[in-house]
Design a protein around this motif. Structure first.
Motif, PDB file in Angstrom:
ATOM      1  N   ASP A   1       0.816  -1.220   0.000  1.00 44.56           N
ATOM      2  CA  ASP A   1       0.000   0.000   0.000  1.00 44.56           C
ATOM      3  C   ASP A   1       0.846   1.264   0.000  1.00 44.56           C
ATOM      4  OD1 ASP A   1      -2.212  -1.592   0.109  1.00 44.56           O
ATOM      5  OD2 ASP A   1      -2.508  -1.405   2.266  1.00 44.56           O
ATOM      6  N   THR A   2       2.013   1.200   0.623  1.00 40.19           N
ATOM      7  CA  THR A   2       2.833   2.403   0.799  1.00 40.19           C
ATOM      8  C   THR A   2       3.768   2.672  -0.373  1.00 40.19           C
ATOM      9  OG1 THR A   2       4.413   1.046   2.034  1.00 40.19           O
ATOM     10  CG2 THR A   2       2.792   2.302   3.312  1.00 40.19           C
ATOM     11  N   HIS A   3       3.719   1.835  -1.400  1.00 39.30           N
ATOM     12  CA  HIS A   3       4.660   1.987  -2.508  1.00 39.30           C
ATOM     13  C   HIS A   3       4.272   3.186  -3.379  1.00 39.30           C
ATOM     14  CE1 HIS A   3       7.626  -0.509  -5.079  1.00 39.30           C
ATOM     15  NE2 HIS A   3       7.771   0.781  -5.329  1.00 39.30           N
ATOM     16  N   SER A   4       5.130   4.169  -3.431  1.00 44.91           N
ATOM     17  CA  SER A   4       4.882   5.390  -4.209  1.00 44.91           C
ATOM     18  C   SER A   4       5.489   5.265  -5.600  1.00 44.91           C
ATOM     19  CB  SER A   4       5.496   6.594  -3.493  1.00 44.91           C
ATOM     20  OG  SER A   4       5.437   7.738  -4.308  1.00 44.91           O
ATOM     21  N   LYS A   5       4.705   5.610  -6.607  1.00 48.99           N
ATOM     22  CA  LYS A   5       5.183   5.555  -7.984  1.00 48.99           C
ATOM     23  C   LYS A   5       5.843   6.857  -8.435  1.00 48.99           C
ATOM     24  CE  LYS A   5       1.228   2.669  -9.386  1.00 48.99           C
ATOM     25  NZ  LYS A   5       0.108   2.543 -10.357  1.00 48.99           N
TER      26      LYS A   5
ATOM     27  N   THR B   1      -8.833  -7.008  15.330  1.00 48.70           N
ATOM     28  CA  THR B   1     -10.279  -6.800  15.230  1.00 48.70           C
ATOM     29  C   THR B   1     -10.619  -5.912  14.043  1.00 48.70           C
ATOM     30  OG1 THR B   1     -10.097  -4.914  16.742  1.00 48.70           O
ATOM     31  CG2 THR B   1     -10.632  -7.060  17.700  1.00 48.70           C
ATOM     32  N   ASP B   2     -11.870  -5.934  13.674  1.00 45.93           N
ATOM     33  CA  ASP B   2     -12.338  -5.134  12.544  1.00 45.93           C
ATOM     34  C   ASP B   2     -12.347  -3.669  12.939  1.00 45.93           C
ATOM     35  OD1 ASP B   2     -13.368  -4.289  10.186  1.00 45.93           O
ATOM     36  OD2 ASP B   2     -15.424  -4.942  10.593  1.00 45.93           O
ATOM     37  N   ASN B   3     -11.319  -2.940  12.536  1.00 45.92           N
ATOM     38  CA  ASN B   3     -11.245  -1.508  12.821  1.00 45.92           C
ATOM     39  C   ASN B   3     -10.648  -0.807  11.622  1.00 45.92           C
ATOM     40  OD1 ASN B   3      -8.158  -1.076  13.299  1.00 45.92           O
ATOM     41  ND2 ASN B   3      -8.665  -2.851  14.585  1.00 45.92           N
ATOM     42  N   ASP B   4     -10.776   0.500  11.564  1.00 45.74           N
ATOM     43  CA  ASP B   4     -10.350   1.243  10.380  1.00 45.74           C
ATOM     44  C   ASP B   4      -8.986   1.900  10.557  1.00 45.74           C
ATOM     45  OD1 ASP B   4     -11.000   3.191  12.188  1.00 45.74           O
ATOM     46  OD2 ASP B   4     -12.571   4.139  10.971  1.00 45.74           O
ATOM     47  N   PHE B   5      -8.209   1.420  11.513  1.00 45.22           N
ATOM     48  CA  PHE B   5      -6.874   1.975  11.732  1.00 45.22           C
ATOM     49  C   PHE B   5      -5.942   1.489  10.618  1.00 45.22           C
ATOM     50  CE2 PHE B   5      -2.715   2.311  13.798  1.00 45.22           C
ATOM     51  CZ  PHE B   5      -2.804   3.597  14.315  1.00 45.22           C
ATOM     52  N   ASP B   6      -5.262   2.423   9.952  1.00 44.40           N
ATOM     53  CA  ASP B   6      -4.375   2.100   8.831  1.00 44.40           C
ATOM     54  C   ASP B   6      -2.949   1.917   9.343  1.00 44.40           C
ATOM     55  OD1 ASP B   6      -2.801   2.000   6.533  1.00 44.40           O
ATOM     56  OD2 ASP B   6      -4.108   3.360   5.431  1.00 44.40           O
ATOM     57  N   LEU B   7      -2.483   0.677   9.419  1.00 43.14           N
ATOM     58  CA  LEU B   7      -1.160   0.396   9.959  1.00 43.14           C
ATOM     59  C   LEU B   7      -0.044   0.926   9.061  1.00 43.14           C
ATOM     60  CD1 LEU B   7      -1.548  -3.235  11.347  1.00 43.14           C
ATOM     61  CD2 LEU B   7      -1.694  -1.066  12.574  1.00 43.14           C
ATOM     62  N   SER B   8      -0.282   1.034   7.762  1.00 47.19           N
ATOM     63  CA  SER B   8       0.764   1.547   6.878  1.00 47.19           C
ATOM     64  C   SER B   8       1.083   3.001   7.193  1.00 47.19           C
ATOM     65  CB  SER B   8       0.345   1.402   5.406  1.00 47.19           C
ATOM     66  OG  SER B   8      -0.756   2.245   5.101  1.00 47.19           O
ATOM     67  N   VAL B   9       0.053   3.774   7.540  1.00 46.56           N
ATOM     68  CA  VAL B   9       0.263   5.181   7.919  1.00 46.56           C
ATOM     69  C   VAL B   9       1.015   5.247   9.238  1.00 46.56           C
ATOM     70  CG1 VAL B   9      -0.883   7.327   8.564  1.00 46.56           C
ATOM     71  CG2 VAL B   9      -1.783   5.959   6.676  1.00 46.56           C
TER      72      VAL B   9
ATOM     73  N   GLY C   1       8.709   3.190   8.569  1.00 42.44           N
ATOM     74  CA  GLY C   1       8.562   1.998   7.739  1.00 42.44           C
ATOM     75  C   GLY C   1       7.416   2.135   6.770  1.00 42.44           C
ATOM     76  N   GLY C   2       6.670   1.056   6.588  1.00 41.51           N
ATOM     77  CA  GLY C   2       5.541   1.069   5.658  1.00 41.51           C
ATOM     78  C   GLY C   2       4.915  -0.307   5.576  1.00 41.51           C
ATOM     79  N   GLY C   3       4.079  -0.526   4.549  1.00 42.84           N
ATOM     80  CA  GLY C   3       3.437  -1.825   4.376  1.00 42.84           C
ATOM     81  C   GLY C   3       2.010  -1.717   3.921  1.00 42.84           C
ATOM     82  N   HIS C   4       1.156  -2.517   4.520  1.00 43.48           N
ATOM     83  CA  HIS C   4      -0.262  -2.591   4.164  1.00 43.48           C
ATOM     84  C   HIS C   4      -1.118  -1.964   5.262  1.00 43.48           C
ATOM     85  CE1 HIS C   4       0.754  -5.474   0.992  1.00 43.48           C
ATOM     86  NE2 HIS C   4       1.505  -6.094   1.887  1.00 43.48           N
ATOM     87  N   ALA C   5      -2.386  -1.731   4.949  1.00 42.75           N
ATOM     88  CA  ALA C   5      -3.307  -1.202   5.951  1.00 42.75           C
ATOM     89  C   ALA C   5      -3.484  -2.189   7.102  1.00 42.75           C
ATOM     90  CB  ALA C   5      -4.661  -0.892   5.312  1.00 42.75           C
ATOM     91  N   ASP C   6      -3.456  -3.488   6.791  1.00 44.01           N
ATOM     92  CA  ASP C   6      -3.658  -4.515   7.813  1.00 44.01           C
ATOM     93  C   ASP C   6      -2.364  -5.094   8.357  1.00 44.01           C
ATOM     94  OD1 ASP C   6      -6.331  -4.176   7.497  1.00 44.01           O
ATOM     95  OD2 ASP C   6      -6.673  -6.017   6.368  1.00 44.01           O
ATOM     96  N   ALA C   7      -1.234  -4.809   7.719  1.00 42.14           N
ATOM     97  CA  ALA C   7       0.046  -5.370   8.146  1.00 42.14           C
ATOM     98  C   ALA C   7       1.173  -4.474   7.671  1.00 42.14           C
ATOM     99  CB  ALA C   7       0.225  -6.777   7.588  1.00 42.14           C
ATOM    100  N   ALA C   8       2.047  -4.090   8.589  1.00 44.79           N
ATOM    101  CA  ALA C   8       3.126  -3.166   8.237  1.00 44.79           C
ATOM    102  C   ALA C   8       4.316  -3.414   9.155  1.00 44.79           C
ATOM    103  CB  ALA C   8       2.634  -1.715   8.353  1.00 44.79           C
ATOM    104  N   GLY C   9       5.376  -2.643   8.953  1.00 41.07           N
ATOM    105  CA  GLY C   9       6.561  -2.828   9.783  1.00 41.07           C
ATOM    106  C   GLY C   9       7.463  -1.616   9.750  1.00 41.07           C
ATOM    107  N   GLY C  10       8.481  -1.629  10.600  1.00 38.01           N
ATOM    108  CA  GLY C  10       9.407  -0.514  10.656  1.00 38.01           C
ATOM    109  C   GLY C  10      10.474  -0.733  11.714  1.00 38.01           C
TER     110      GLY C  10
END
Length: 300
Positions: free
Chosen positions: A86-90, A261-269, A277-286
């Motif tokens: 999700d965090t990959h910028s073009k 749990t089902d929540n709208d928190f964006d882990l990539s942000v 770091g970066g990653g996906h809305a549901d899974a990220a790292g740094g």
């Protein structure tokens, strides 16, 4: 004949994306498995891209922070970046870089499949691509997809060497040894979750090695956070209903975040702004640095 260099993330998705180039092109390809944190070292080590390779592919790696390096390579030879983070910028790549970036794709392996597949894949090869639905994005299509990740995690240090030998002909089911590994994993999952439950409601304020463990697991539930110490984060991943955010902190202070749990928190942000770091809305790292530590401690 053209020679290709395939640089890929050393996880199940990246390995499955890479092996498809082996299926398609055979021995005209060279392969470098690489975690994103080690990519700069690969750039420093390989300076003769224009002499050695006619085309370089980066697979399942969010190379946004390395765009300057990739742009330099693109002036010397063909470059294609294939990724679904999700965090990959073009926006920072030069026109010479072929960008196949789709955050809606559930895996890079499936993106490569669409690009290379010409009807010649066997049934077992198709199965491998199907099951290599990226573990990190939490978009698992079947139980065997999760189980295949369990087996991949047990391949040892040089996973690519074992993976390409084991799965060159695709996925034809689990062996008896595989099933023993999977059963052991789920048994350990039960033990780890019981251990986690003992710590609910406690805050010990420590990060890194806790109680001699090789790693730390931080669970964030609602308004408080807890450290627990199972031997691997994977043992608790499937109990998503029991946590809001799961944070794994390695001894090297690398972190992995998973949404429960089902929540709208964006882990990539969160990963980009707090953990560099970066990653996906549901899974990220740094990286767990001093600034991130201060933020976590303020939550207590």
């Amino acid at each position: 004949m053209s020679k290709y260099l395939i640089i890929f993330d050393d996880d199940l998705d990246g390995n499955t994306a890479a092996i498809q180039f082996m299926w398609k092109y055979g021995n005209i390809c060279d392969f470098i498995p690489c975690r994103i944190k080690d990519l700069q070292a690969e750039f420093d080590k390989n300076k003769n891209y224009n002499i050695d390779y006619n085309h370089i592919f980066f697979l399942d790696l969010d190379t946004s922070q390395y765009q300057d390096e990739i742009n330099k390579i693109a002036k010397l030879t063909k470059v294609t970046v294939i990724d679904h983070h999700d965090t990959h910028s073009k926006s920072g790549y030069v026109e010479g870089v072929n960008k196949l970036i789709d955050s809606n794709a559930s895996s890079t392996a499936k993106m490569v499949y669409k690009m290379l597949q010409d009807g010649n894949y066997t049934h077992n090869q198709n199965l491998l691509v199907f099951h290599a639905d990226d573990y990190d994005s939490f978009k698992l299509k079947s139980e065997d997809s999760f189980n295949l990740n369990i087996i991949f995690s047990e391949l040892g240090y040089d996973k690519w060497t074992i993976f390409k030998k084991r799965f060159f002909n695709g996925f034809n089911g689990f062996t008896d040894e595989d099933r023993e590994i999977i059963v052991k994993f789920y048994n350990n999952l039960k033990v780890s979750f019981k251990q986690a439950e003992k710590h609910v409601g406690t805050i010990d304020g420590e990060y890194g090695n806790v109680d001699g463990s090789l790693s730390t697991l931080l669970i964030i539930n609602k308004d408080r956070h807890h450290n627990i110490c199972p031997s691997t984060m994977g043992r608790i991943l499937k109990r998503k209903d029991k946590y809001d955010i799961l944070m794994f902190v390695s001894p090297g202070m690398r972190i992995s975040l998973r949404k429960g749990t089902d929540n709208d928190f964006d882990l990539s942000v969160c990963a980009a702004s707090v953990f560099k770091g970066g990653g996906h809305a549901d899974a990220a790292g740094g990286i767990m640095d001093e600034d991130a530590m201060n933020i976590l401690e303020s939550m207590g």
